[in-house]
Design a protein around this motif. Structure first.
Motif, PDB file in Angstrom:
ATOM      1  N   HIS A 298      39.274  36.328  38.896  1.00 54.35           N
ATOM      2  CA  HIS A 298      38.116  35.631  40.242  1.00 54.35           C
ATOM      3  C   HIS A 298      37.459  37.350  40.232  1.00 54.35           C
ATOM      4  O   HIS A 298      36.885  37.580  40.830  1.00 54.35           O
ATOM      5  CB  HIS A 298      38.511  35.054  41.008  1.00 54.35           C
TER       6      HIS A 298
ATOM      7  N   CYS B  83      41.848  34.985  46.941  1.00 59.31           N
ATOM      8  CA  CYS B  83      41.180  35.282  45.510  1.00 59.31           C
ATOM      9  C   CYS B  83      40.464  36.208  46.355  1.00 59.31           C
ATOM     10  O   CYS B  83      40.021  37.073  45.805  1.00 59.31           O
ATOM     11  CB  CYS B  83      40.881  34.130  44.839  1.00 59.31           C
ATOM     12  N   ASP B  84      39.512  35.103  47.860  1.00 60.13           N
ATOM     13  CA  ASP B  84      38.697  36.116  47.717  1.00 60.13           C
ATOM     14  C   ASP B  84      38.647  35.769  49.728  1.00 60.13           C
ATOM     15  O   ASP B  84      39.394  34.625  50.095  1.00 60.13           O
ATOM     16  CB  ASP B  84      37.762  36.368  47.258  1.00 60.13           C
TER      17      ASP B  84
ATOM     18  N   GLU C  52      37.029  33.357  50.050  1.00 62.13           N
ATOM     19  CA  GLU C  52      36.393  31.865  50.347  1.00 62.13           C
ATOM     20  C   GLU C  52      37.418  31.048  49.829  1.00 62.13           C
ATOM     21  O   GLU C  52      37.052  30.266  49.634  1.00 62.13           O
ATOM     22  CB  GLU C  52      35.319  31.988  50.043  1.00 62.13           C
ATOM     23  N   ASN C  53      38.364  31.675  48.284  1.00 62.57           N
ATOM     24  CA  ASN C  53      38.992  31.044  47.548  1.00 62.57           C
ATOM     25  C   ASN C  53      40.694  31.251  47.336  1.00 62.57           C
ATOM     26  O   ASN C  53      40.778  32.593  47.688  1.00 62.57           O
ATOM     27  CB  ASN C  53      38.516  31.524  46.397  1.00 62.57           C
TER      28      ASN C  53
ATOM     29  N   VAL D 264      45.165  30.360  46.696  1.00 65.64           N
ATOM     30  CA  VAL D 264      44.813  29.473  45.827  1.00 65.64           C
ATOM     31  C   VAL D 264      46.201  29.861  45.979  1.00 65.64           C
ATOM     32  O   VAL D 264      47.164  30.652  46.289  1.00 65.64           O
ATOM     33  CB  VAL D 264      44.656  30.340  43.998  1.00 65.64           C
TER      34      VAL D 264
ATOM     35  N   LYS E 199      35.755  26.722  56.612  1.00 69.43           N
ATOM     36  CA  LYS E 199      36.602  26.877  55.110  1.00 69.43           C
ATOM     37  C   LYS E 199      36.619  28.804  54.538  1.00 69.43           C
ATOM     38  O   LYS E 199      36.280  28.457  53.810  1.00 69.43           O
ATOM     39  CB  LYS E 199      34.931  26.331  54.546  1.00 69.43           C
TER      40      LYS E 199
END
Length: 156
Positions: free
Chosen positions: A24, A46-47, A49-50, A52, A124
């Motif tokens: 990503h 990941c950043d 917003e994401n 994992v 979120k």
């Protein structure tokens, strides 16, 4: 946090997370470990917003409700040195100890009493900050000075 896990299985999970995060075009510098029942939950960002995550079955010797944050690269580098064997992990103060047939190894952790852990799910957006108390005081002071300066420049 006290648990047993296969070195090979843990390394596979961490390496897979590392590859996903790097695909990503971001670089997660930390893994977050948390024991939930007989599972080790591993989280990587990941950043902003994401997130994992994955989990792996472990043999829990002592259950605690704490999260441990370790360096991604350091953890993967250490695990690559072990053959396929069962490792014992034990958190003590600011260190995650790994005990193996070859000896014991200390992994520095980044989450302790003086840190702030902020996990905001409502928007979120997932953010994690690791700040010690002195840095918070410095940042608060700096922000107050900026606000005073901005109010003088623009009275509205």
């Amino acid at each position: 946090m006290y648990f047993f896990v296969s070195s090979h299985s843990l390394l596979q999970k961490l390496h897979t997370l590392y590859q996903i995060v790097n695909s990503h075009n971001s670089s997660s510098r930390y893994f977050i470990f948390e024991i939930i029942e007989n599972q080790l939950k591993i989280i990587a960002l990941c950043d902003s917003e994401n997130v994992v995550n994955t989990s792996i079955k472990v043999n829990v010797k002592k259950y605690t409700k704490e999260k441990v944050v370790v360096s991604t690269k350091f953890m993967i580098d250490i695990l690559t040195t072990f053959p396929n064997e069962t490792l014992f992990f034990k958190k003590k103060k600011n260190v995650l100890n790994i005990f193996s047939e070859q000896g014991s190894y200390k992994i520095p952790i980044f989450f302790h009493k003086d840190s702030i852990y902020f996990f905001n799910k409502k928007k979120k957006m997932y953010l994690i900050f690791f700040l010690n108390k002195d840095l918070i005081k410095y940042l608060s002071f700096f922000i107050k000075i900026q606000l005073i300066f901005l109010r003088k420049k623009n009275p509205y």
